[in-house]
Scaffold this motif. Structure first.
Motif, PDB file in Angstrom:
ATOM      1  N   ALA A  51       4.943   3.130  -1.277  1.00 29.00           N
ATOM      2  CA  ALA A  51       5.078   3.344   0.167  1.00 29.00           C
ATOM      3  C   ALA A  51       6.405   4.042   0.467  1.00 29.00           C
ATOM      4  N   LEU A  55       5.948   7.840   1.926  1.00 28.77           N
ATOM      5  CA  LEU A  55       5.935   7.901   3.389  1.00 28.77           C
ATOM      6  C   LEU A  55       7.191   8.584   3.925  1.00 28.77           C
ATOM      7  N   THR A  65       4.216   8.899   8.135  1.00 26.88           N
ATOM      8  CA  THR A  65       3.046   9.598   7.602  1.00 26.88           C
ATOM      9  C   THR A  65       3.213   9.888   6.114  1.00 26.88           C
ATOM     10  N   ASP A  66       2.101  10.141   5.439  1.00 26.48           N
ATOM     11  CA  ASP A  66       2.169  10.583   4.044  1.00 26.48           C
ATOM     12  C   ASP A  66       1.855  12.073   3.913  1.00 26.48           C
ATOM     13  N   ARG A  71      -1.561  13.203  10.440  1.00 26.58           N
ATOM     14  CA  ARG A  71      -2.968  13.347  10.823  1.00 26.58           C
ATOM     15  C   ARG A  71      -3.148  13.317  12.339  1.00 26.58           C
ATOM     16  N   ARG A  77      -9.543  17.073  17.176  1.00 26.87           N
ATOM     17  CA  ARG A  77     -10.293  16.440  18.265  1.00 26.87           C
ATOM     18  C   ARG A  77      -9.378  15.791  19.299  1.00 26.87           C
ATOM     19  N   PHE A  93       0.891   2.669  16.427  1.00 29.13           N
ATOM     20  CA  PHE A  93      -0.215   1.916  15.849  1.00 29.13           C
ATOM     21  C   PHE A  93      -0.818   0.973  16.884  1.00 29.13           C
ATOM     22  N   GLU A  96      -2.948   3.137  19.123  1.00 36.07           N
ATOM     23  CA  GLU A  96      -4.136   3.609  18.412  1.00 36.07           C
ATOM     24  C   GLU A  96      -5.181   2.504  18.284  1.00 36.07           C
TER      25      GLU A  96
ATOM     26  N   MET B   1     -10.781   8.019  11.406  1.00 35.68           N
ATOM     27  CA  MET B   1      -9.457   8.164  10.797  1.00 35.68           C
ATOM     28  C   MET B   1      -8.820   6.783  10.661  1.00 35.68           C
ATOM     29  N   LEU B   3      -6.109   3.774  10.601  1.00 31.33           N
ATOM     30  CA  LEU B   3      -4.982   3.520  11.501  1.00 31.33           C
ATOM     31  C   LEU B   3      -3.652   3.907  10.865  1.00 31.33           C
ATOM     32  N   TYR B   4      -3.441   3.450   9.626  1.00 31.69           N
ATOM     33  CA  TYR B   4      -2.168   3.708   8.938  1.00 31.69           C
ATOM     34  C   TYR B   4      -2.371   4.729   7.825  1.00 31.69           C
ATOM     35  N   PRO B   5      -1.301   5.434   7.413  1.00 30.43           N
ATOM     36  CA  PRO B   5      -1.387   6.239   6.189  1.00 30.43           C
ATOM     37  C   PRO B   5      -1.691   5.292   5.016  1.00 30.43           C
ATOM     38  N   PRO B   6      -2.514   5.734   4.032  1.00 28.98           N
ATOM     39  CA  PRO B   6      -2.944   4.812   2.964  1.00 28.98           C
ATOM     40  C   PRO B   6      -1.829   4.033   2.263  1.00 28.98           C
ATOM     41  N   LEU B   8       0.849   2.913   3.413  1.00 26.75           N
ATOM     42  CA  LEU B   8       1.320   1.866   4.325  1.00 26.75           C
ATOM     43  C   LEU B   8       0.280   0.750   4.422  1.00 26.75           C
TER      44      LEU B   8
END
Lengths: 204, 204
Positions: A51, A55, A65-66, A71, A77, A93, A96, B1, B3-6, B8
């Motif tokens: 992580a 990240l 983000t990674d 994203r 969209r 988060f 979202e 999509m 919620l979190y980057p993988p 994380l």
């Protein structure tokens, strides 16, 4: 003679550096982990290293983000016209999770707090202004900026500061609503929240 | 999509497996760690792997150790005649912190709990009996066994079971005292503790 074997001392010390983990909890977690299968402990260690190395902060919205840009910034969209400004990645988060907001985000990484010596220059405000400049590739046509900072003193001060800064740019500036928490008892809500709830009343 | 980057998501999942760490705390810790210097996160990961690979249970007393037999078992300044029986390694550390006990330890790794299906055979009781056999190299002359299991129902049941088992071996069996916690208000202590405190009164 030291109380714990050295590798245990070290693990307790490292766990104790985490926020909200005191010496007692650190000891409890360390003793728990020592009793778990090695594969499980290695999975946690691997997730930590992974992580931290993978990240980064998105160069556009400053969320975690990674992939850069993230994203949320590149999803075709989503609505480019609405930008939601929050204090921390965790707020992105939280929003979202509601599934209600389909615009873009901007993470300030803090709030204005004279007590802690945090002025506007320590937040990602310059970067926000840059995104609002018309004609830049990053932000084709932002029409509305939603100020979704916390309803704490610092969050309020930040929202007021930003409102004054952004309004002259000809963009619509809004603040998320105050009021009763859903499921909340009128009786238990503090006076300030209740008067804000009255103030913000809407016809049904 | 998602919620979190993988990376994380994975870190939050791994942290959430720890006892007492719910999904909210796991997210909070993960976001905190992502914002820390890599060296700090790697130190924690290293401490985890190191502790898990280097720490074992002592083959004599079953406490956690990095050398076998452990330092408490081999320290020549400790008294071989007194053996203190506890439920968990953390109890050894709690007793060591007092600095009052200078004998040896024996860790049962649990307590008898029919509710959880834990019988005497799942504890290190066979190993305790072996240490009490006269003439073995491990335990030259144990004169007293102090039962320092918790004062919970399970700890009590375990102490009673052990007392019945050990007394016929001709060893002195004692139980740690019940009473007022030091600094405690008489008024706030529960009735059972208070009657035990009366029962265990000593002349001054």
């Amino acid at each position: 003679m030291p109380l714990y074997p050295p590798p245990l001392t070290r693990l307790i010390q490292e766990l104790g550096k985490l926020p909200g983990i005191g010496p007692k909890t650190a000891q409890r977690l360390a003793l728990y982990l020592v009793g778990r299968p090695p594969a499980e402990v290695n999975a946690l260690a691997g997730a930590l290293v992974d992580a931290r190395s993978k990240l980064v902060y998105c160069s556009r919205c400053f969320n975690i983000t990674d992939v850069d840009p993230c994203r949320l910034c590149t999803d075709p969209r989503r609505d480019d016209q609405v930008l939601c400004v929050v204090e921390e990645p965790r707020d992105v988060f939280a929003l979202e999770r509601t599934g209600e907001f389909r615009g873009r985000y901007h993470v300030l990484h803090g709030a204005i707090s004279p007590m802690e010596g945090l002025g506007p220059e320590s937040l990602k405000i310059k970067e926000l202004l840059r995104r609002l400049q018309p004609g830049t590739a990053n932000s084709p046509q932002i029409q509305e900026v939603i100020l979704a900072t916390n309803s704490s003193v610092e969050g309020e001060a930040t929202a007021m500061y930003l409102a004054r800064l952004l309004k002259p740019l000809g963009v619509r500036v809004t603040r998320i609503a105050y009021g009763l928490p859903v499921g909340g008892d009128l009786d238990y809500v503090d006076e300030v929240t209740l008067s804000r709830a009255l103030e913000g009343r809407r016809s049904v």
